[in-house]
Design a protein around this motif. Structure first.
Motif, PDB file in Angstrom:
ATOM      1  N   VAL A   5     -23.044  92.621  74.767  1.00  0.00           N
ATOM      2  CA  VAL A   5     -22.044  91.596  74.498  1.00  0.00           C
ATOM      3  C   VAL A   5     -20.701  92.312  74.359  1.00  0.00           C
ATOM      4  N   ILE A   6     -19.673  91.734  74.943  1.00  0.00           N
ATOM      5  CA  ILE A   6     -18.305  92.222  74.803  1.00  0.00           C
ATOM      6  C   ILE A   6     -17.569  91.201  73.948  1.00  0.00           C
ATOM      7  N   ILE A   7     -16.946  91.664  72.876  1.00  0.00           N
ATOM      8  CA  ILE A   7     -16.216  90.766  71.982  1.00  0.00           C
ATOM      9  C   ILE A   7     -14.780  91.257  71.865  1.00  0.00           C
ATOM     10  N   THR A   8     -13.825  90.401  72.252  1.00  0.00           N
ATOM     11  CA  THR A   8     -12.409  90.733  72.097  1.00  0.00           C
ATOM     12  C   THR A   8     -11.912  90.205  70.750  1.00  0.00           C
ATOM     13  N   VAL A  52     -13.716 100.006  71.610  1.00  0.00           N
ATOM     14  CA  VAL A  52     -12.854 100.176  72.774  1.00  0.00           C
ATOM     15  C   VAL A  52     -11.487  99.602  72.396  1.00  0.00           C
ATOM     16  N   PRO A  53     -10.639 100.415  71.742  1.00  0.00           N
ATOM     17  CA  PRO A  53      -9.323  99.906  71.357  1.00  0.00           C
ATOM     18  C   PRO A  53      -8.542  99.451  72.579  1.00  0.00           C
ATOM     19  N   CYS A  54      -7.977  98.235  72.487  1.00  0.00           N
ATOM     20  CA  CYS A  54      -7.314  97.659  73.651  1.00  0.00           C
ATOM     21  C   CYS A  54      -6.484  96.455  73.227  1.00  0.00           C
ATOM     22  N   ASP A  55      -5.300  96.347  73.807  1.00  0.00           N
ATOM     23  CA  ASP A  55      -4.494  95.142  73.663  1.00  0.00           C
ATOM     24  C   ASP A  55      -4.780  94.286  74.894  1.00  0.00           C
ATOM     25  N   VAL A  56      -5.510  93.184  74.714  1.00  0.00           N
ATOM     26  CA  VAL A  56      -5.916  92.372  75.858  1.00  0.00           C
ATOM     27  C   VAL A  56      -4.738  91.707  76.563  1.00  0.00           C
ATOM     28  N   ALA A  57      -3.571  91.694  75.931  1.00  0.00           N
ATOM     29  CA  ALA A  57      -2.377  91.134  76.571  1.00  0.00           C
ATOM     30  C   ALA A  57      -1.832  92.056  77.653  1.00  0.00           C
ATOM     31  N   ALA A  60      -3.456  96.037  82.501  1.00  0.00           N
ATOM     32  CA  ALA A  60      -3.954  97.357  82.892  1.00  0.00           C
ATOM     33  C   ALA A  60      -4.861  97.941  81.807  1.00  0.00           C
ATOM     34  N   ALA A  61      -4.473  97.761  80.555  1.00  0.00           N
ATOM     35  CA  ALA A  61      -5.292  98.264  79.448  1.00  0.00           C
ATOM     36  C   ALA A  61      -6.630  97.537  79.390  1.00  0.00           C
ATOM     37  N   LEU A  62      -6.620  96.228  79.618  1.00  0.00           N
ATOM     38  CA  LEU A  62      -7.863  95.460  79.611  1.00  0.00           C
ATOM     39  C   LEU A  62      -8.763  95.887  80.761  1.00  0.00           C
ATOM     40  N   ALA A  63      -8.205  96.066  81.942  1.00  0.00           N
ATOM     41  CA  ALA A  63      -9.003  96.517  83.092  1.00  0.00           C
ATOM     42  C   ALA A  63      -9.632  97.876  82.815  1.00  0.00           C
ATOM     43  N   ALA A  64      -8.866  98.787  82.237  1.00  0.00           N
ATOM     44  CA  ALA A  64      -9.389 100.120  81.917  1.00  0.00           C
ATOM     45  C   ALA A  64     -10.496 100.028  80.862  1.00  0.00           C
ATOM     46  N   ALA A  65     -10.310  99.166  79.861  1.00  0.00           N
ATOM     47  CA  ALA A  65     -11.326  98.989  78.824  1.00  0.00           C
ATOM     48  C   ALA A  65     -12.625  98.449  79.416  1.00  0.00           C
ATOM     49  N   LEU A  66     -12.510  97.470  80.299  1.00  0.00           N
ATOM     50  CA  LEU A  66     -13.701  96.893  80.916  1.00  0.00           C
ATOM     51  C   LEU A  66     -14.418  97.916  81.797  1.00  0.00           C
ATOM     52  N   GLU A  67     -13.669  98.750  82.491  1.00  0.00           N
ATOM     53  CA  GLU A  67     -14.275  99.814  83.305  1.00  0.00           C
ATOM     54  C   GLU A  67     -15.020 100.804  82.403  1.00  0.00           C
ATOM     55  N   THR A  68     -14.408 101.163  81.281  1.00  0.00           N
ATOM     56  CA  THR A  68     -15.044 102.067  80.318  1.00  0.00           C
ATOM     57  C   THR A  68     -16.349 101.473  79.793  1.00  0.00           C
ATOM     58  N   ILE A  69     -16.308 100.195  79.459  1.00  0.00           N
ATOM     59  CA  ILE A  69     -17.501  99.513  78.940  1.00  0.00           C
ATOM     60  C   ILE A  69     -18.601  99.495  79.992  1.00  0.00           C
ATOM     61  N   GLU A  70     -18.245  99.141  81.224  1.00  0.00           N
ATOM     62  CA  GLU A  70     -19.248  99.062  82.289  1.00  0.00           C
ATOM     63  C   GLU A  70     -19.882 100.427  82.551  1.00  0.00           C
ATOM     64  N   GLN A  71     -19.081 101.467  82.553  1.00  0.00           N
ATOM     65  CA  GLN A  71     -19.621 102.812  82.774  1.00  0.00           C
ATOM     66  C   GLN A  71     -20.578 103.210  81.658  1.00  0.00           C
ATOM     67  N   ARG A  72     -20.273 102.802  80.460  1.00  0.00           N
ATOM     68  CA  ARG A  72     -21.108 103.177  79.317  1.00  0.00           C
ATOM     69  C   ARG A  72     -22.354 102.307  79.181  1.00  0.00           C
ATOM     70  N   ALA A  73     -22.212 100.994  79.392  1.00  0.00           N
ATOM     71  CA  ALA A  73     -23.298 100.079  79.013  1.00  0.00           C
ATOM     72  C   ALA A  73     -23.755  99.130  80.115  1.00  0.00           C
ATOM     73  N   LEU A 111      -8.696  84.752  81.761  1.00  0.00           N
ATOM     74  CA  LEU A 111      -8.873  84.722  83.214  1.00  0.00           C
ATOM     75  C   LEU A 111      -9.353  86.076  83.727  1.00  0.00           C
ATOM     76  N   GLN A 112      -8.722  87.137  83.265  1.00  0.00           N
ATOM     77  CA  GLN A 112      -9.097  88.480  83.699  1.00  0.00           C
ATOM     78  C   GLN A 112     -10.537  88.800  83.282  1.00  0.00           C
ATOM     79  N   LEU A 113     -10.903  88.465  82.060  1.00  0.00           N
ATOM     80  CA  LEU A 113     -12.274  88.684  81.591  1.00  0.00           C
ATOM     81  C   LEU A 113     -13.282  87.914  82.445  1.00  0.00           C
ATOM     82  N   ALA A 114     -12.989  86.655  82.685  1.00  0.00           N
ATOM     83  CA  ALA A 114     -13.910  85.815  83.457  1.00  0.00           C
ATOM     84  C   ALA A 114     -14.059  86.315  84.890  1.00  0.00           C
ATOM     85  N   ARG A 115     -12.950  86.666  85.516  1.00  0.00           N
ATOM     86  CA  ARG A 115     -13.000  87.167  86.899  1.00  0.00           C
ATOM     87  C   ARG A 115     -13.746  88.486  86.982  1.00  0.00           C
ATOM     88  N   TRP A 116     -13.679  89.280  85.928  1.00  0.00           N
ATOM     89  CA  TRP A 116     -14.401  90.548  85.902  1.00  0.00           C
ATOM     90  C   TRP A 116     -15.886  90.311  85.590  1.00  0.00           C
TER      91      TRP A 116
END
Length: 153
Positions: A5-8, A52-57, A60-73, A111-116
């Motif tokens: 689960v990913i929780i923002t 995964v510290p990140c400002d979802v606003a 670029a930071a959100l995309a990088a965080a999601l990539e980090t999460i996917e690589q890990r889990a 939108l970015q979360l859903a599209r990812w």
């Protein structure tokens, strides 16, 4: 491997409560928030949660965080968009920049979360995208509270 689960917007209230509940339910929990210290405290308390510290606003930071999460889990089973921006007042009181920031958090990050997440969930056989919007509500006005007490509504 436990589902992810990913929780923002993991703050001291709803976000932390959801982290604990999903962790107790056997999930790996990827926690996103701007405040790294709060995430670090939860991470040390809960062995299947990771920060995964990140400002979802920031797209670029959100995309990088999601990539980090996917690589890990891997792909998430559940994504919860709990991050929210709110402003109360009339159009003369609230600066346009505040509303723009809220739009970035409430709409564009979702939108970015859903599209990812959606394509990854589809490949994995399903999942859920949840949105809390928990601080966007405003307490009722005193007159409305009194009317409710009198069962006028």
């Amino acid at each position: 491997m436990n589902p992810l689960v990913i929780i923002t917007g993991v703050g001291p209230g709803t976000g932390s409560a959801m982290v604990r509940r999903f962790h107790d339910g056997g999930y790996q929990v990827a926690m996103l928030a701007r405040t790294a210290e709060r995430l670090s405290d939860l991470e040390s308390e809960l062995p299947n949660a990771f920060a995964v510290p990140c400002d979802v606003a920031d797209p670029a930071a959100l995309a990088a965080a999601l990539e980090t999460i996917e690589q890990r889990a891997g792909a998430p089973k559940v994504v919860i968009h709990n991050a929210v921006g709110g402003a109360f007042g009339n159009f003369l009181d609230i600066e346009p920049e505040v509303l723009q920031q809220n739009f970035q958090i409430n709409v564009m990050a979702l939108l970015q979360l859903a599209r990812w997440a959606a394509p990854r969930m589809e490949v994995a056989g399903g999942g859920a995208l949840l949105v809390t919007g928990n601080t966007a509500a405003r307490p009722p006005l005193p007159a409305l509270r009194q009317a409710r007490r009198r069962n006028a509504f």
